[in-house]
Motif scaffolding. Structure first.
Motif, PDB file in Angstrom:
ATOM      1  N   LEU A  16       0.823  -1.211   0.000  1.00 21.75           N
ATOM      2  CA  LEU A  16       0.000   0.000   0.000  1.00 21.75           C
ATOM      3  C   LEU A  16       0.858   1.262   0.000  1.00 21.75           C
ATOM      4  O   LEU A  16       0.527   2.251  -0.663  1.00 21.75           O
ATOM      5  CB  LEU A  16      -0.948  -0.004   1.202  1.00 21.75           C
ATOM      6  CG  LEU A  16      -2.045  -1.065   1.170  1.00 21.75           C
ATOM      7  CD1 LEU A  16      -2.755  -1.143   2.517  1.00 21.75           C
ATOM      8  CD2 LEU A  16      -3.026  -0.796   0.046  1.00 21.75           C
ATOM      9  N   GLU A  17       1.955   1.237   0.732  1.00 18.61           N
ATOM     10  CA  GLU A  17       2.868   2.385   0.763  1.00 18.61           C
ATOM     11  C   GLU A  17       3.449   2.650  -0.624  1.00 18.61           C
ATOM     12  O   GLU A  17       3.543   3.803  -1.059  1.00 18.61           O
ATOM     13  CB  GLU A  17       3.992   2.147   1.771  1.00 18.61           C
ATOM     14  CG  GLU A  17       5.074   3.200   1.754  1.00 18.61           C
ATOM     15  CD  GLU A  17       4.604   4.592   2.172  1.00 18.61           C
ATOM     16  OE1 GLU A  17       5.261   5.565   1.790  1.00 18.61           O
ATOM     17  OE2 GLU A  17       3.578   4.707   2.865  1.00 18.61           O
ATOM     18  N   THR A  19       2.056   2.011  -3.408  1.00 23.70           N
ATOM     19  CA  THR A  19       0.968   2.573  -4.221  1.00 23.70           C
ATOM     20  C   THR A  19       0.705   4.027  -3.839  1.00 23.70           C
ATOM     21  O   THR A  19       0.468   4.875  -4.702  1.00 23.70           O
ATOM     22  CB  THR A  19      -0.317   1.746  -4.027  1.00 23.70           C
ATOM     23  OG1 THR A  19      -0.059   0.394  -4.390  1.00 23.70           O
ATOM     24  CG2 THR A  19      -1.459   2.288  -4.868  1.00 23.70           C
ATOM     25  N   ARG A  20       0.787   4.330  -2.566  1.00 26.83           N
ATOM     26  CA  ARG A  20       0.477   5.666  -2.065  1.00 26.83           C
ATOM     27  C   ARG A  20       1.546   6.694  -2.410  1.00 26.83           C
ATOM     28  O   ARG A  20       1.236   7.853  -2.714  1.00 26.83           O
ATOM     29  CB  ARG A  20       0.301   5.610  -0.552  1.00 26.83           C
ATOM     30  CG  ARG A  20      -0.016   6.952   0.070  1.00 26.83           C
ATOM     31  CD  ARG A  20      -0.077   6.858   1.556  1.00 26.83           C
ATOM     32  NE  ARG A  20       1.257   6.913   2.110  1.00 26.83           N
ATOM     33  CZ  ARG A  20       1.537   7.385   3.303  1.00 26.83           C
ATOM     34  NH1 ARG A  20       0.576   7.804   4.085  1.00 26.83           N
ATOM     35  NH2 ARG A  20       2.764   7.398   3.763  1.00 26.83           N
ATOM     36  N   GLU A  21       2.788   6.284  -2.375  1.00 28.49           N
ATOM     37  CA  GLU A  21       3.908   7.218  -2.525  1.00 28.49           C
ATOM     38  C   GLU A  21       3.798   8.109  -3.764  1.00 28.49           C
ATOM     39  O   GLU A  21       3.879   9.333  -3.642  1.00 28.49           O
ATOM     40  CB  GLU A  21       5.232   6.444  -2.529  1.00 28.49           C
ATOM     41  CG  GLU A  21       6.452   7.321  -2.576  1.00 28.49           C
ATOM     42  CD  GLU A  21       6.654   8.136  -1.310  1.00 28.49           C
ATOM     43  OE1 GLU A  21       7.321   9.172  -1.392  1.00 28.49           O
ATOM     44  OE2 GLU A  21       6.129   7.750  -0.244  1.00 28.49           O
ATOM     45  N   LEU A  24       1.032  10.774  -3.415  1.00 21.98           N
ATOM     46  CA  LEU A  24       1.324  11.895  -2.528  1.00 21.98           C
ATOM     47  C   LEU A  24       2.275  12.902  -3.168  1.00 21.98           C
ATOM     48  O   LEU A  24       2.208  14.089  -2.887  1.00 21.98           O
ATOM     49  CB  LEU A  24       1.924  11.394  -1.208  1.00 21.98           C
ATOM     50  CG  LEU A  24       0.981  10.658  -0.277  1.00 21.98           C
ATOM     51  CD1 LEU A  24       1.729  10.175   0.951  1.00 21.98           C
ATOM     52  CD2 LEU A  24      -0.185  11.540   0.119  1.00 21.98           C
ATOM     53  N   VAL A  41      -4.593  13.013   5.592  1.00 17.44           N
ATOM     54  CA  VAL A  41      -3.562  12.039   5.229  1.00 17.44           C
ATOM     55  C   VAL A  41      -2.382  12.151   6.185  1.00 17.44           C
ATOM     56  O   VAL A  41      -1.849  11.136   6.659  1.00 17.44           O
ATOM     57  CB  VAL A  41      -3.109  12.231   3.762  1.00 17.44           C
ATOM     58  CG1 VAL A  41      -1.856  11.430   3.464  1.00 17.44           C
ATOM     59  CG2 VAL A  41      -4.224  11.851   2.809  1.00 17.44           C
ATOM     60  N   ASP A  45      -0.978   9.420   8.715  1.00 13.53           N
ATOM     61  CA  ASP A  45       0.427   9.035   8.603  1.00 13.53           C
ATOM     62  C   ASP A  45       1.113   9.068   9.966  1.00 13.53           C
ATOM     63  O   ASP A  45       1.905   8.178  10.288  1.00 13.53           O
ATOM     64  CB  ASP A  45       1.145   9.957   7.619  1.00 13.53           C
ATOM     65  CG  ASP A  45       2.478   9.389   7.201  1.00 13.53           C
ATOM     66  OD1 ASP A  45       2.510   8.262   6.669  1.00 13.53           O
ATOM     67  OD2 ASP A  45       3.509  10.069   7.421  1.00 13.53           O
TER      68      ASP A  45
END
Length: 79
Positions: A16-17, A19-21, A24, A41, A45
């Motif tokens: 997930l990280e 995918t998120r990076e 952001l 967010v 975090d």
């Protein structure tokens, strides 16, 4: 991500990280709604970092106990 951290599913959290990076890091609008969402967010975090830190500290303590036990056994075997 918080659900994965609470479940201690570190592999899922890592996925997930990743995918998120990029999401952001992209350009975001400067409107109030986007600003509020970014604040959410960041709050999530901080909670996530606290959970990961607690898990890391727990694993470190467990490793120290096991390492100390192994050293004690090795010392006993040598005597």
């Amino acid at each position: 991500m918080l659900a994965a951290a609470h479940a201690q599913d570190w592999e899922q959290l890592s996925t997930l990280e990743a995918t998120r990076e990029p999401l952001l890091r992209r350009q975001h609008p400067a409107d109030a709604v986007s600003h509020a969402q970014l604040g959410e967010v960041l709050a999530y975090d901080r909670e996530l970092q606290a959970l990961v830190g607690q898990a890391r500290d727990s694993v470190a303590q467990q490793w120290q106990r096991e390492n100390g036990r192994a050293q004690a056994i090795a010392a006993y075997e040598q005597s």
